[in-house]
Motif scaffolding. Structure first.
Motif, PDB file in Angstrom:
ATOM      1  N   UNK A 257      82.120  18.912 -68.161  1.00  0.00           N
ATOM      2  CA  UNK A 257      82.012  17.970 -69.273  1.00  0.00           C
ATOM      3  C   UNK A 257      82.991  18.302 -70.400  1.00  0.00           C
ATOM      4  N   UNK A 258      83.610  17.265 -70.960  1.00  0.00           N
ATOM      5  CA  UNK A 258      84.521  17.434 -72.091  1.00  0.00           C
ATOM      6  C   UNK A 258      84.100  16.455 -73.183  1.00  0.00           C
ATOM      7  N   UNK A 259      83.920  16.963 -74.401  1.00  0.00           N
ATOM      8  CA  UNK A 259      83.472  16.141 -75.513  1.00  0.00           C
ATOM      9  C   UNK A 259      84.369  16.346 -76.734  1.00  0.00           C
ATOM     10  N   UNK A 260      84.426  15.325 -77.572  1.00  0.00           N
ATOM     11  CA  UNK A 260      85.005  15.493 -78.893  1.00  0.00           C
ATOM     12  C   UNK A 260      84.015  16.265 -79.764  1.00  0.00           C
ATOM     13  N   UNK A 261      84.528  17.010 -80.724  1.00  0.00           N
ATOM     14  CA  UNK A 261      83.615  17.722 -81.635  1.00  0.00           C
ATOM     15  C   UNK A 261      82.695  16.739 -82.351  1.00  0.00           C
ATOM     16  N   UNK A 262      83.225  15.579 -82.715  1.00  0.00           N
ATOM     17  CA  UNK A 262      82.402  14.590 -83.415  1.00  0.00           C
ATOM     18  C   UNK A 262      81.227  14.132 -82.554  1.00  0.00           C
ATOM     19  N   UNK A 263      81.409  14.116 -81.236  1.00  0.00           N
ATOM     20  CA  UNK A 263      80.300  13.760 -80.342  1.00  0.00           C
ATOM     21  C   UNK A 263      79.278  14.884 -80.278  1.00  0.00           C
ATOM     22  N   UNK A 264      79.759  16.115 -80.194  1.00  0.00           N
ATOM     23  CA  UNK A 264      78.853  17.267 -80.165  1.00  0.00           C
ATOM     24  C   UNK A 264      78.054  17.339 -81.468  1.00  0.00           C
TER      25      UNK A 264
END
Length: 295
Positions: A257-264
């Protein structure tokens, strides 16, 4: 001095054309943190793709966006590492090249745009770390991300070249790690942390780009991380959306999984996955959601 809580919002071409989840999640979390993102009519490409072709053309395009922000009395918040670098570089280079600066100012004045070169471009991590602050972010967390072990990926243009003073320490950055810690997730160092994602070679030598991405993702996966956290739309393209191409091209079993920090950050704030655009990520984000639901 009162902190600036309003910025001229500059998503950038890549975000507005394909990386929609970054803009969706950024607007969602910033509004809840008290940061106003002001849309500016007339913003265009930052000019970075033209830099190696025509320095005057790049300088004009990049400076024009800064001038639009200056006209309404705001500083700029780009979402893209490359756009932020372009804005900071143009201010740096024009200050050292008075002839070129005069040429650019003449062009902009014909549009009624002022340009002093004093408008700052803020990296998103600077706004979150230095303006919003770690304490405020921690107080906004309603759903701690316990049990998650995440790897950070800044992206080359967030840290280099160091003489432009883009963000943090280019050899040992810490902003992203310090912003993840209050969310409850575990963040650790790993040897390949500052390695490139390969995106810079994607147009000319795609296979090489995928090989570079594969090496980084495999190293992260082998270290037992649950996800990769980034702040760069170009890196997101390589690490998130190219995993199937990586598996086919390099015969490497990548499923991370790869996420933007804003999503985390949004997940930790209790914001729904839909409002964070998680359905638009192409890596196996469902694994993160399952793990959080099990906590």
């Amino acid at each position: 001095m009162e902190k600036q809580m309003k910025f001229a919002f500059y998503p950038g071409c890549t975000v507005e054309s394909e990386q929609y989840s970054y803009e969706i999640s950024a607007r969602e979390v910033f509004s809840k943190l008290g940061i106003q993102l002001i849309d500016v009519e007339g913003f265009s490409c930052c000019g970075y793709p033209l830099k190696s072709v025509s320095l005057p053309a790049w300088s004009y395009l990049s400076a024009r966006n800064l001038a639009l922000a200056e006209k309404i009395g705001l500083e700029v918040l780009p979402l893209c590492n490359g756009c932020n670098l372009s804005f900071r570089e143009v201010s740096h280079y024009l200050e050292a090249n008075h002839d070129l600066k005069g040429h650019v100012r003449t062009q902009l004045s014909s549009e009624g745009l002022p340009f002093t070169g004093n408008v700052k471009s803020w990296h998103i991590l600077e706004v979150l770390h230095d303006v919003v602050g770690v304490e405020k972010i921690q107080s906004a967390v309603s759903r701690p991300l316990k049990g998650l072990k995440v790897a950070t990926h800044y992206g080359c243009h967030a840290l280099r070249p160091g003489e432009i003073e883009i963000l943090d320490d280019p050899e040992d950055p810490h902003y992203l790690e310090e912003l993840i810690a209050p969310l409850g997730a575990k963040v650790e160092d790993y040897p390949e942390r500052l390695d490139c994602c390969g995106q810079g070679l994607a147009i000319t030598t795609g296979k090489t780009a995928l090989t570079i991405s594969s090496a980084k993702l495999k190293a992260i996966q082998d270290c037992g991380f649950d996800a990769v956290i980034t702040v760069c739309p170009f890196c997101m393209k390589m690490l998130d959306s190219k995993q199937n191409a990586i598996r086919v091209t390099t015969q490497t079993d990548i499923n991370l999984p790869v996420l933007y920090y804003t999503q985390l950050l949004g997940l930790a704030m209790g914001i729904s996955a839909e409002k964070l655009g998680l359905n638009l990520n192409l890596s196996p984000i469902g694994e993160i959601q399952k793990k959080l639901e099990g906590n």
